[in-house]
Enzyme design. Structure first.
Site, short mmCIF file in Angstrom:
data_model
loop_
_atom_site.label_atom_id
_atom_site.label_comp_id
_atom_site.label_asym_id
_atom_site.label_seq_id
_atom_site.Cartn_x
_atom_site.Cartn_y
_atom_site.Cartn_z
N HIS A 70 0.81 -1.23 0.00
CA HIS A 70 0.00 0.00 0.00
C HIS A 70 0.84 1.27 0.00
O HIS A 70 0.32 2.37 -0.12
CB HIS A 70 -0.92 0.04 1.23
CG HIS A 70 -0.21 0.36 2.50
ND1 HIS A 70 0.47 -0.59 3.23
CD2 HIS A 70 -0.03 1.52 3.17
CE1 HIS A 70 1.02 -0.02 4.29
NE2 HIS A 70 0.73 1.26 4.28
C1 UD1 Z 1 -2.06 5.90 5.28
C2 UD1 Z 1 -0.76 6.51 5.81
C3 UD1 Z 1 0.33 5.47 5.77
C4 UD1 Z 1 -0.09 4.21 6.53
C5 UD1 Z 1 -1.42 3.72 6.00
C6 UD1 Z 1 -1.89 2.57 6.85
C7 UD1 Z 1 -0.51 8.91 5.34
C8 UD1 Z 1 0.16 9.92 4.48
N1 UD1 Z 1 -0.35 7.63 4.96
O1 UD1 Z 1 -1.85 5.53 3.94
O2 UD1 Z 1 1.49 5.99 6.41
O3 UD1 Z 1 0.90 3.22 6.34
O4 UD1 Z 1 -2.39 4.76 6.08
O5 UD1 Z 1 -2.81 1.76 6.18
O6 UD1 Z 1 -1.15 9.25 6.29
N2 UD1 Z 1 -9.32 4.46 1.17
C9 UD1 Z 1 -10.54 3.86 1.16
N3 UD1 Z 1 -11.13 3.54 2.36
C10 UD1 Z 1 -10.56 3.81 3.55
C11 UD1 Z 1 -9.31 4.43 3.55
C12 UD1 Z 1 -8.68 4.75 2.36
O7 UD1 Z 1 -11.11 3.58 0.10
O8 UD1 Z 1 -11.14 3.48 4.60
C13 UD1 Z 1 -8.65 4.76 -0.12
C14 UD1 Z 1 -8.98 6.15 -0.67
O9 UD1 Z 1 -9.06 6.04 -2.05
C15 UD1 Z 1 -7.73 6.93 -0.30
C16 UD1 Z 1 -6.63 5.90 -0.38
O10 UD1 Z 1 -7.24 4.69 0.06
O11 UD1 Z 1 -7.53 8.03 -1.16
C17 UD1 Z 1 -5.43 6.21 0.48
O12 UD1 Z 1 -5.83 6.45 1.83
P1 UD1 Z 1 -4.96 7.44 2.77
O13 UD1 Z 1 -5.49 7.39 4.14
O14 UD1 Z 1 -4.81 8.77 2.13
O15 UD1 Z 1 -3.53 6.81 2.73
P2 UD1 Z 1 -3.07 5.31 2.97
O16 UD1 Z 1 -2.48 4.79 1.72
O17 UD1 Z 1 -4.15 4.53 3.61
N1 UDP Z 2 -3.45 -5.44 9.11
C1 UDP Z 2 -4.70 -6.00 9.37
N2 UDP Z 2 -5.44 -6.41 8.31
C2 UDP Z 2 -5.01 -6.33 7.02
C3 UDP Z 2 -3.73 -5.77 6.78
C4 UDP Z 2 -2.98 -5.31 7.85
O1 UDP Z 2 -5.11 -6.10 10.52
O2 UDP Z 2 -5.75 -6.75 6.11
C5 UDP Z 2 -2.66 -4.94 10.25
C6 UDP Z 2 -1.26 -5.49 10.34
O3 UDP Z 2 -1.26 -6.75 10.98
C7 UDP Z 2 -0.57 -4.40 11.16
C8 UDP Z 2 -1.24 -3.14 10.66
O4 UDP Z 2 -2.47 -3.55 10.09
O5 UDP Z 2 -0.85 -4.55 12.53
C9 UDP Z 2 -0.37 -2.49 9.66
O6 UDP Z 2 -1.07 -1.51 8.98
P1 UDP Z 2 -0.65 -0.98 7.56
O7 UDP Z 2 0.18 -1.98 6.85
O8 UDP Z 2 -1.89 -0.52 6.91
O9 UDP Z 2 0.17 0.32 7.94
P2 UDP Z 2 1.71 0.59 8.28
O10 UDP Z 2 2.11 -0.27 9.41
O11 UDP Z 2 2.50 0.35 7.03
O12 UDP Z 2 1.72 2.04 8.61
#
Ligand code: UD1
Ligand code: UDP
Length: 365
Positions: free
Chosen positions: A214
């Protein structure tokens, strides 16, 4: 003591669970969900499974560009701080929710407590690196998960208010691994995956890769995404991939068949622990998952040029791979010599929540 805690993204819900429980025994916590993540399987599922208290406020900012998302949060958090007048504000990790919380509080002279302070990838193009550095520099208490994080802060001249508490994600794994095993072993995990997803084949423990993708640096570049998924297609075992909504939206544009990839919806934390503990190997660009693989003694390949979690690289438990089909395949097919080595425990004693709680109670205004 009255504390505002800001959470908003999946890993922050997980990290918040043990601290909230402990802190609330004798103190007041106002839990604020920014709404950065909002799908049921990216948010509600963690509150239900981990017993996290319902947020007192949901700011419902939703998705958007960095500026828009952070700006909306900043405005709303500032308003809340003025209403609630807390003794301090707690943020976790490195997301836009983290930065917005820290900035809003700092400008209003409310002490900022940062859990997971001091991590650095030294790649300033990452939004997370920008969020971390800025948050650390306005924080009053820097609660570090590792000694490496403490050392990183020292190099930036930050030594006051810095404490190595151990990693709160380690606490969460220790608390939940047995619950996860008893819920999903004896084939129940397959039945549960089939309830929510179509076309789940028969699978056995240790005979699949578990992958997650992601990170913006991978997903925002179509060529990189193509290389990653092409490698998954050629792996020697099926690849279970709980797909992040960001990546879900992008792979439809890729001209690639996915016969070896079992795409599933994002899973809850307990299922994720089961899948991680029983994978042959984890292949990921997640920060949290690299560590969980390490805690659960599952080898990991990280699809990035750098990691903040350098401790996991020792003895080859975690190996970095650049984004290239051949490199990825070579890295996942390496000899797993790491299995012969014990893992040094460099992430604390499993009681980070307690250490964080004590530090905050001493450090609030
Ligand atoms: C964010 C964090 C990242 C973290 C990740 C955990 C920032 C800059 N990035 O990235 O550090 O590792 O969360 O998962 O804060 N979306 C949905 N449904 C949701 C959430 C997101 O459809 O519930 C989609 C939307 O299209 C959105 C995209 O995912 O634009 C990205 O979501 P966003 O929260 O901006 O960043 P993440 O990639 O989730
Ligand atoms: N995780 C989860 N379900 C999923 C994918 C990830 O519960 O389908 C958990 C994972 O075990 C970890 C956390 O989400 O505890 C990590 O989140 P993510 O990878 O979104 O963010 P990051 O750690 O890179 O910021």
């Amino acid at each position: 003591m009255k504390l505002i805690t800001i959470i908003g993204a999946r890993p922050q819900f997980i990290k918040a669970a043990p601290f909230s429980e402990m802190f609330r025994e004798e103190n007041e916590e106002i839990l604020v969900h920014t709404g950065q993540h909002y799908d049921t399987n990216m948010s509600d599922v963690f509150f239900d499974e981990l017993g996290i208290p319902r947020p007192d406020y949901n700011l419902e900012v939703g998705s958007g560009s960095h500026g828009l998302q952070t700006g909306r949060m900043l405005e709303k958090i500032e308003e809340l701080i003025t209403i609630e007048n807390p003794d301090g504000l707690l943020v976790y990790g490195d997301t836009n929710s983290t930065l917005a919380g820290a900035l809003a509080a700092s400008k209003l002279h409310i002490p900022v407590f940062h859990v997971e302070a001091g991590l650095r990838s030294f790649n300033k193009r990452m939004p997370e690196e920008q969020n971390r550095i800025l948050t650390d520099h306005v924080s009053d208490l820097l609660l570090c998960p590792t000694q490496t994080a403490v050392n990183n802060l020292k190099k930036e001249g930050i030594t006051i208010g810095v404490l190595n508490t151990g990693d709160i994600m380690f606490d969460v794994v220790l608390r939940n691994i047995e619950i996860s095993k008893s819920r999903y072993s004896n084939g129940v995990w397959i039945d549960k995956l089939r309830e929510k997803n179509e076309n789940i084949p028969s699978l056995k423990e240790k005979e699949y890769y578990l992958a997650t993708i992601h990170r913006a640096e991978n997903t925002d570049d179509e060529m990189k995404l193509f290389e990653i998924f092409s490698a998954f297609e050629r792996m020697d075992k099926p690849v279970i991939l709980p797909i992040h909504p960001r990546t879900r939206k992008l792979i439809d544009n890729l001209d690639i068949k996915l016969d070896n990839v079992i795409l599933i919806k994002p899973v809850g934390y307990l299922m994720m622990l089961y899948l991680t503990a029983n994978a042959y190997m984890v292949v990921t660009d997640s920060g949290g998952l690299q560590k969980e693989a390490y805690f659960l003694k599952t080898p990991c390949t990280t699809l990035r040029e750098q990691t903040e979690w350098v401790e996991t690289l020792e003895n080859g438990w975690n190996v970095l791979s650049s984004i290239n089909i051949d490199t990825i395949l070579k890295t996942v097919r390496r000899e797993l010599d790491c299995l012969k080595y014990p893992q040094p425990m460099l992430f604390g004693d499993g009681n980070a929540a307690e250490h964080i709680c004590n530090a905050i109670l001493k450090g609030g205004k």
